[in-house]
Write an enzyme that holds these catalytic residues in place. Structure first.
Site, PDB file in Angstrom:
ATOM      1  N   HIS A  75       0.835  -1.256   0.112  1.00 15.27           N
ATOM      2  CA  HIS A  75      -0.070  -0.014  -0.202  1.00 15.27           C
ATOM      3  C   HIS A  75       0.680   1.201  -0.013  1.00 15.27           C
ATOM      4  O   HIS A  75       0.673   2.256   0.442  1.00 15.27           O
ATOM      5  CB  HIS A  75      -0.897   0.075   1.133  1.00 15.27           C
ATOM      6  CG  HIS A  75      -1.922  -0.903   1.206  1.00 15.27           C
ATOM      7  ND1 HIS A  75      -3.290  -1.060   0.730  1.00 15.27           N
ATOM      8  CD2 HIS A  75      -1.890  -2.395   1.829  1.00 15.27           C
ATOM      9  CE1 HIS A  75      -3.726  -2.005   0.611  1.00 15.27           C
ATOM     10  NE2 HIS A  75      -3.274  -2.956   1.283  1.00 15.27           N
ATOM     11  N   ASN A 148     -10.238  -2.752   2.428  1.00 14.34           N
ATOM     12  CA  ASN A 148      -9.978  -3.053   0.917  1.00 14.34           C
ATOM     13  C   ASN A 148     -11.382  -2.485   0.258  1.00 14.34           C
ATOM     14  O   ASN A 148     -12.442  -2.669   0.668  1.00 14.34           O
ATOM     15  CB  ASN A 148      -9.541  -4.445   0.614  1.00 14.34           C
ATOM     16  CG  ASN A 148      -7.954  -4.322   0.962  1.00 14.34           C
ATOM     17  OD1 ASN A 148      -7.383  -3.426   1.197  1.00 14.34           O
ATOM     18  ND2 ASN A 148      -7.512  -5.412   1.103  1.00 14.34           N
ATOM     19  N   HIS A 339      -4.052   1.235  11.932  1.00 12.78           N
ATOM     20  CA  HIS A 339      -3.614  -0.055  12.544  1.00 12.78           C
ATOM     21  C   HIS A 339      -5.029  -0.572  12.854  1.00 12.78           C
ATOM     22  O   HIS A 339      -5.776  -0.068  13.953  1.00 12.78           O
ATOM     23  CB  HIS A 339      -2.976   0.171  13.906  1.00 12.78           C
ATOM     24  CG  HIS A 339      -2.719  -1.001  14.723  1.00 12.78           C
ATOM     25  ND1 HIS A 339      -2.903  -2.312  14.545  1.00 12.78           N
ATOM     26  CD2 HIS A 339      -2.185  -0.881  16.034  1.00 12.78           C
ATOM     27  CE1 HIS A 339      -2.283  -3.158  15.402  1.00 12.78           C
ATOM     28  NE2 HIS A 339      -2.056  -2.162  16.451  1.00 12.78           N
TER      29      HIS A 339
END
Ligand code: HDE
Length: 708
Positions: A75, A148, A339
């Site tokens: 990413h 995603n 995170h």
């Protein structure tokens, strides 16, 4: 009516304001010493060598030498924006999280979209999964929902993540290819690790080449838990539904867009927000009562499985609006640290083994990437509420902690910071029972790798299926090793025989009946290379929600409309079309044979947005050509016909007025008269309605012979 279309005022005033240096902004060193020459280093004589004592030169250069931080291992390429999240209705029945229970809040968010495989400078239109990371700055602390644009992931156990990523990244000997999965190492891995086949099929869909970051769905993928104030928990999967619909481009266009503007997605997001056409998504939840955990034909802890929306409906609960571009790419987008373990009270984890592995990786990589344990203090990562604990020191500590106590329990600081009481919303984990033997194993309930990709393929529209056949054929066609191609064909055949046979034909190969798969390399339970057909279960004939067509939208916010014109174009037709499209928030761009200005038939000068030679039709969503004397000039421009032919070939809406039809007659769009997306002297509202539908895919088969 405005006499010209110069950019309006506010933007220019802002720019001018920025350009004026406030009086107290004298240049200084990092230690605050004023600088009066930033052009010349200190030398021994005008032609002499530079002197080491020049602290201004040394400081500037050594800071420059350290300007880069390691890019994200995956990413790496990303674009981001700020915004807000608003809740439609309280979810206190399910969770105590403040941003999901208090409808009066406008929770600030920062959202970063990314491609997975390419390096930081790679082109935007790579065929790839897109990351969709949202940081909620809630009053109870930061919550990161990292997703995603596909509802499942490639692997079931984090142990395989480094292998997956090594296989898709450029090959280690020559670093080829960049930002592309179409190579041997990736398919060598995918064809062995059959758990990847489902997400791989999503990567072969047009979702992996989105028209815009604003037109993608987002999925939290894993099953998480929500926990209410009574401590009762349920399972949840998170969804983002774009209000502009879900749209992609064709692979052929993607290849061209990458050449014409490799920042296409980044620019599109930035420009839409600058223009005030803010992208929006609704947050949706699939809520599963704890007692239903084992009721499905698949395991809800398996991140390679989606829960069909027809089985568990998506409850729409709020809306996210992105309304502000970052001020500084590095400080915000590059330094943002997401995170999945960053949760707030009211949200908790499930036992999904992939999720559990991520909980380690993200913090670990960020300590490395952002230079130490204090990266939470970087402004973009800081929570909006106060932070109090006994963590001290470390690299880049920016806080000056006062007092003697940095431990707990203590009396020297009066017991502070004290512990949160349950009533104050302190985080408590769901006391879910875990009693098991330690094993290195995969649950049998994770072993079906074929039923869901088969469901996906069955659920697509014919044009989506065709694009998928092309994608598999292209990707495997780029592999150089026949045994890898055949192993893939063998696996695809277990999902869908028709798909496999079409791809095999394009590759000039036969679908093999068996493959050589050493048993100690096979990961999936059914991946041993035996000639058994895939064990495809049909628990749902079709899931319409898997098709990109399932979200209908009539909005065309920040869609780019090319207007081809030259001196003498019909002002009335142009203005009424422009007014209509702009009233719908589209961006109208005047393109002419040359830059500068052109004159309309009413003698007014119009600023040209792009000269034909500097732009390409693939960068626009639709084409409008007003009639007038301009048509004679346009008729002599080869690029004009490239615009028309490409717009036609890629199934876009086209509108012309008056004698502009002559251009269509001379183009390759021969049967334009029968096409429902082509308008001759039509209503602007019909044109905009066609643009909102994105493409006339019914035209595709007919238009494929057009050469451009
Ligand atoms: Fe990531 N992933 N991931 N991933 N991921 C990272 O974290 C990782 C996974 C996703 O905009 C890294 O800070 C492991 C699933 C996004 O900054 C890294 C596993 C999903 C982003 C990492 C996964 C994602 C990342 C790289 C398997 C969808 C970009 C830099 C156990 C839900 C975040 C960083 C941003 C980034 C590890 C699986 C999405 C290395 C080990 C599943 C959107 O920590």
């Amino acid at each position: 009516m405005k006499k010209d279309n110069k950019p309006t005022s506010k933007k220019i005033q802002d720019l001018e304001k920025d350009m004026k240096c406030p009086i107290d902004h004298t240049m200084t060193t990092n230690d605050g010493v004023k600088i009066n020459d930033d052009n010349n280093s200190l030398k021994a004589g005008e032609r002499g060598p530079s002197l080491l004592e020049d602290f201004i030169h040394r400081e500037k250069m050594s800071h420059f030498d350290r300007e880069r931080i390691p890019e994200r291992v995956v990413h790496a390429r990303g674009s981001a924006a700020h915004g807000i999240f608003e809740l439609y209705e309280s979810l206190e029945e399910y969770t105590k999280a403040g941003f999901l229970t208090d409808t009066s809040r406008k929770t600030p968010v920062f959202v970063r979209f990314s491609t997975v495989a390419g390096f930081r400078g790679s082109p935007d239109l790579a065929r790839d999964i897109r990351g969709f990371s949202v940081k909620f700055y809630t009053e109870e602390g930061n919550y990161d929902l990292i997703g995603n644009n596909t509802p499942v992931f490639f692997i079931q156990d984090g142990m395989k993540f480094p292998d997956l990523v090594h296989s898709v990244k450029p090959e280690p000997d020559n670093q080829i290819p960049q930002a592309a999965s179409a190579h041997d190492t990736f398919y060598d891995f995918v064809s062995h690790a059959t758990e990847t086949l489902h997400n791989h099929m999503w990567a072969m869909s047009d979702r992996a080449i989105p028209r815009s970051l604003r037109m993608m769905e987002g999925f939290g993928i894993h099953t998480f838990r929500l926990v209410n104030a009574e401590g009762k928990s349920c399972f949840v999967r998170f969804h983002w539904k774009p209000l502009l619909g879900i749209h992609g481009v064709t692979w052929e266009e993607a290849v061209k867009i990458n050449g014409a503007d490799s920042d296409y997605h980044r620019r599109d997001l930035w420009d839409a927000i600058e223009a005030g056409h803010y992208p929006e998504w609704e947050l949706g939840l699939q809520i599963i009562p704890e007692e239903d955990e084992m009721k499905f034909d698949f395991d809800i802890l398996d991140a390679t499985k989606l829960i069909p929306e027809e089985i568990v409906p998506v409850k729409i609960v709020g809306k996210m609006t992105l309304n502000r571009n970052p001020e500084n790419f590095f400080a915000e987008t590059e330094q943002a640290a997401f995170h999945p373990g960053r949760v707030v009270p009211g949200i908790d984890f499930s036992d999904d083994p992939l999720l559990q592995s991520r909980l380690f990786s993200y913090h670990d990589t960020q300590i490395y990437r952002l230079g130490g344990a204090n990266f939470n203090q970087i402004p973009i990562n800081r929570p909006i509420n106060e932070v109090h604990n006994n963590q001290r020191d470390g690299q880049f500590q920016t806080q000056i902690h006062k007092g003697k106590s940095s431990y707990f329990p203590n009396s020297l600081a009066g017991g502070c910071p004290h512990l949160a009481k349950m009533a104050e919303g302190g985080f408590t984990s769901v006391p879910a029972p875990v009693a098991a033997h330690k094993v290195r194993a995969r649950s049998e309930s994770f072993s079906d790798h074929y039923s869901q990709p088969a469901l996906l393929f069955r659920s697509l529209q014919p044009w989506e299926q065709n694009h998928m056949v092309n994608a598999y054929s292209f990707e495997l066609g780029k592999c150089t090793q026949q045994h890898i191609q055949e192993r893939m064909l063998f696996q695809i055949n277990k999902i869908n025989e028709d798909l496999a046979s079409k791809v095999a034909k394009n590759l000039g190969l036969k679908v093999p009946n068996s493959i050589d798969m050493p048993i100690n390399q096979a990961i999936g339970a059914d991946a041993d290379g035996s000639d058994q057909p895939g064990d495809v279960k049909v628990y749902l004939e079709k899931s319409p929600a898997l098709s990109m067509t399932h979200i209908k939208s009539d909005r065309i916010d920040a869609r780019m409309i090319a207007v081809l014109a030259a001196d003498g174009f019909n002002m009335k037709d142009y203005q009424s079309m422009k007014d209509h499209l702009e009233s719908k928030n589209a961006m109208v761009k005047l393109i002419a044979p040359h830059g500068g200005t052109i004159k309309c038939d009413e003698g007014m000068e119009h600023k040209v947005d792009a000269a034909l030679m500097t732009t390409e039709s693939v960068l626009y969503d639709a084409l409008f050509i007003p009639g007038g004397k301009s048509i004679d000039a346009l008729m002599k421009e080869a690029k004009v016909f490239k615009f028309i032919d490409e717009s036609y070939k890629y199934c876009k809406a086209i509108a012309v007025t008056d004698n502009a039809e002559d251009l269509l007659k001379n183009s390759q769009a021969k049967d334009y008269k029968e096409d429902k997306f082509i308008f001759i002297d039509g209503e602007p509202s019909d044109f905009s309605a066609a643009i909102a539908k994105h493409r006339n895919w019914d035209r595709e088969e007919k238009a494929k012979m057009i050469s451009v």
